[in-house]
Design an enzyme around this catalytic site. Structure first.
Site, PDB file in Angstrom:
ATOM      1  N   ARG A 268       2.409  -6.551   9.471  1.00  0.00           N
ATOM      2  CA  ARG A 268       1.671  -5.408  10.022  1.00  0.00           C
ATOM      3  C   ARG A 268       2.162  -5.054  11.423  1.00  0.00           C
ATOM      4  NH1 ARG A 268      -4.215  -7.158   7.530  1.00  0.00           N
ATOM      5  NH2 ARG A 268      -4.201  -5.773   5.714  1.00  0.00           N
TER       6      ARG A 268
ATOM      7  N   TYR B 220     -12.352  -2.424  -3.828  1.00  0.00           N
ATOM      8  CA  TYR B 220     -12.879  -2.519  -2.466  1.00  0.00           C
ATOM      9  C   TYR B 220     -14.412  -2.465  -2.419  1.00  0.00           C
ATOM     10  CZ  TYR B 220      -8.337  -2.306  -0.088  1.00  0.00           C
ATOM     11  OH  TYR B 220      -7.088  -2.586   0.402  1.00  0.00           O
TER      12      TYR B 220
ATOM     13  N   THR C 253      -5.806  -7.189  10.656  1.00  0.00           N
ATOM     14  CA  THR C 253      -6.076  -5.902   9.976  1.00  0.00           C
ATOM     15  C   THR C 253      -5.586  -4.728  10.812  1.00  0.00           C
ATOM     16  OG1 THR C 253      -8.053  -6.932   9.043  1.00  0.00           O
ATOM     17  CG2 THR C 253      -7.924  -4.525   8.936  1.00  0.00           C
TER      18      THR C 253
ATOM     19  N   PHE D 249     -15.776   3.567   6.652  1.00  0.00           N
ATOM     20  CA  PHE D 249     -14.397   3.935   6.319  1.00  0.00           C
ATOM     21  C   PHE D 249     -14.109   3.879   4.819  1.00  0.00           C
ATOM     22  CE2 PHE D 249     -14.390  -0.593   7.579  1.00  0.00           C
ATOM     23  CZ  PHE D 249     -13.863  -1.188   6.427  1.00  0.00           C
TER      24      PHE D 249
ATOM     25  N   GLU E   6      -9.281 -10.792  -7.459  1.00  0.00           N
ATOM     26  CA  GLU E   6      -8.364  -9.681  -7.207  1.00  0.00           C
ATOM     27  C   GLU E   6      -7.133  -9.760  -8.102  1.00  0.00           C
ATOM     28  OE1 GLU E   6      -9.658  -8.969  -2.537  1.00  0.00           O
ATOM     29  OE2 GLU E   6      -7.635  -9.663  -2.990  1.00  0.00           O
TER      30      GLU E   6
ATOM     31  N   ASN F 264      -2.119   0.209   6.943  1.00  0.00           N
ATOM     32  CA  ASN F 264      -1.618  -1.073   7.442  1.00  0.00           C
ATOM     33  C   ASN F 264      -0.710  -1.812   6.446  1.00  0.00           C
ATOM     34  OD1 ASN F 264      -3.592  -1.982   5.726  1.00  0.00           O
ATOM     35  ND2 ASN F 264      -4.857  -2.970   7.281  1.00  0.00           N
TER      36      ASN F 264
ATOM     37  N   LYS G  63       0.828  -1.209   0.000  1.00  0.00           N
ATOM     38  CA  LYS G  63       0.000   0.000   0.000  1.00  0.00           C
ATOM     39  C   LYS G  63       0.868   1.267   0.000  1.00  0.00           C
ATOM     40  CE  LYS G  63      -3.923  -2.285   2.289  1.00  0.00           C
ATOM     41  NZ  LYS G  63      -4.923  -2.172   3.380  1.00  0.00           N
TER      42      LYS G  63
ATOM     43  N   HIS H  50      -2.031  -5.398   1.619  1.00  0.00           N
ATOM     44  CA  HIS H  50      -3.293  -6.109   1.416  1.00  0.00           C
ATOM     45  C   HIS H  50      -3.010  -7.582   1.142  1.00  0.00           C
ATOM     46  CE1 HIS H  50      -7.270  -7.149  -0.180  1.00  0.00           C
ATOM     47  NE2 HIS H  50      -6.614  -7.829  -1.109  1.00  0.00           N
TER      48      HIS H  50
HETATM   49  P1  DAT Z   1      -7.942  -6.755   5.553  1.00  0.00           P
HETATM   50  O1  DAT Z   1      -7.149  -5.711   4.794  1.00  0.00           O
HETATM   51  O2  DAT Z   1      -7.164  -7.289   6.729  1.00  0.00           O
HETATM   52  O3  DAT Z   1      -8.490  -7.853   4.664  1.00  0.00           O
HETATM   53  P2  DAT Z   1     -10.654  -5.709   5.604  1.00  0.00           P
HETATM   54  O4  DAT Z   1     -10.867  -6.424   4.313  1.00  0.00           O
HETATM   55  O5  DAT Z   1     -11.638  -5.920   6.697  1.00  0.00           O
HETATM   56  O6  DAT Z   1      -9.196  -6.001   6.191  1.00  0.00           O
HETATM   57  O7  DAT Z   1     -10.609  -4.143   5.321  1.00  0.00           O
HETATM   58  C1  DAT Z   1      -9.957  -3.644   4.173  1.00  0.00           C
HETATM   59  C2  DAT Z   1      -9.185  -2.417   4.552  1.00  0.00           C
HETATM   60  O8  DAT Z   1     -10.075  -1.412   4.999  1.00  0.00           O
HETATM   61  C3  DAT Z   1      -8.199  -2.603   5.707  1.00  0.00           C
HETATM   62  O9  DAT Z   1      -6.960  -3.131   5.296  1.00  0.00           O
HETATM   63  C4  DAT Z   1      -8.092  -1.224   6.237  1.00  0.00           C
HETATM   64  C5  DAT Z   1      -9.481  -0.669   6.065  1.00  0.00           C
HETATM   65  N1  DAT Z   1     -10.281  -0.861   7.282  1.00  0.00           N
HETATM   66  C6  DAT Z   1     -10.829  -2.021   7.724  1.00  0.00           C
HETATM   67  N2  DAT Z   1     -11.482  -1.848   8.884  1.00  0.00           N
HETATM   68  C7  DAT Z   1     -11.342  -0.533   9.183  1.00  0.00           C
HETATM   69  C8  DAT Z   1     -11.782   0.279  10.258  1.00  0.00           C
HETATM   70  N3  DAT Z   1     -12.504  -0.203  11.255  1.00  0.00           N
HETATM   71  N4  DAT Z   1     -11.433   1.599  10.235  1.00  0.00           N
HETATM   72  C9  DAT Z   1     -10.704   2.109   9.221  1.00  0.00           C
HETATM   73  N5  DAT Z   1     -10.257   1.400   8.173  1.00  0.00           N
HETATM   74  C10 DAT Z   1     -10.575   0.093   8.161  1.00  0.00           C
HETATM   75 MG    MG Z   2      -9.898  -7.826   3.188  1.00  0.00          MG
END
Ligand code: DAT
Ligand code: MG
Length: 137
Positions: A102, A49, A91, A57, A126, A112, A9, A115
């Site tokens: 991470r 996404y 995450t 978010f 993806e 973070n 990222k 991905h």
């Molecule tokens: P991951 O990237 O671990 O698969 P995810 O798919 O739940 O996590 O979310 C995608 C991205 O969105 C994540 O890397 C960062 C952001 N994100 C997730 N939960 C969040 C939150 N509670 N507040 C802010 N950003 C968030």
């Molecule tokens: Mg995810």
């Protein structure tokens, strides 16, 4: 063999640690089948996404993912999806296990570093977002 999609990222490149993160990935036994350096457009980030579009978010996530270049990678290893999720950690880096990417490098849930696909089915979608089969080595 299984494939997964990783994205380094914008914060990983801003912090000049993308090389280190790639080395972690190589040291963990993943083979890089495809790699690009690009800047996501807003449309492309929103599509990538899409599953999160109702989340509070979402707009911040898209803004962050388009704020600088990213490095999408197609990675291969037995059980690649689960193995890569294990390598990157939770995450929210505050909840990530010691030694995960991470935990080592990420500052917050919003920024973070990396991905990783969450299922083989999503990995295939993806990977196709960034790579044609003929692009992969
Ligand atoms: P991951 O990237 O671990 O698969 P995810 O798919 O739940 O996590 O979310 C995608 C991205 O969105 C994540 O890397 C960062 C952001 N994100 C997730 N939960 C969040 C939150 N509670 N507040 C802010 N950003 C968030
Ligand atoms: Mg995810």
């Amino acid at each position: 063999m299984e494939r997964t999609l990783a994205i380094l990222k914008p914060d990983s490149i801003e912090k000049k640690i993308h090389g280190k993160v790639i080395q972690h990935i190589i040291d963990a036994g993943f083979e890089i089948k495809g790699m690009q350096l690009l800047r996501l457009t807003e449309d492309s980030a929103k599509k990538f996404y899409e599953v999160h579009k109702e989340r509070p978010f979402f707009n911040d996530l898209v803004a962050y993912m388009t704020s600088g270049p990213v490095i999408p990678m197609c990675l291969e290893k037995p059980n690649a999806v689960a193995e890569f999720r294990k390598l990157i950690g939770a995450t929210n880096p505050a909840n990530a296990e010691e030694g995960t990417i991470r935990k080592l490098y990420a500052e917050s849930v919003e920024r973070n570093i990396v991905h990783g696909s969450d299922s083989p089915e999503n990995a295939a979608k993806e990977i196709a977002h960034f790579f044609k089969d003929s692009d992969l080595v």
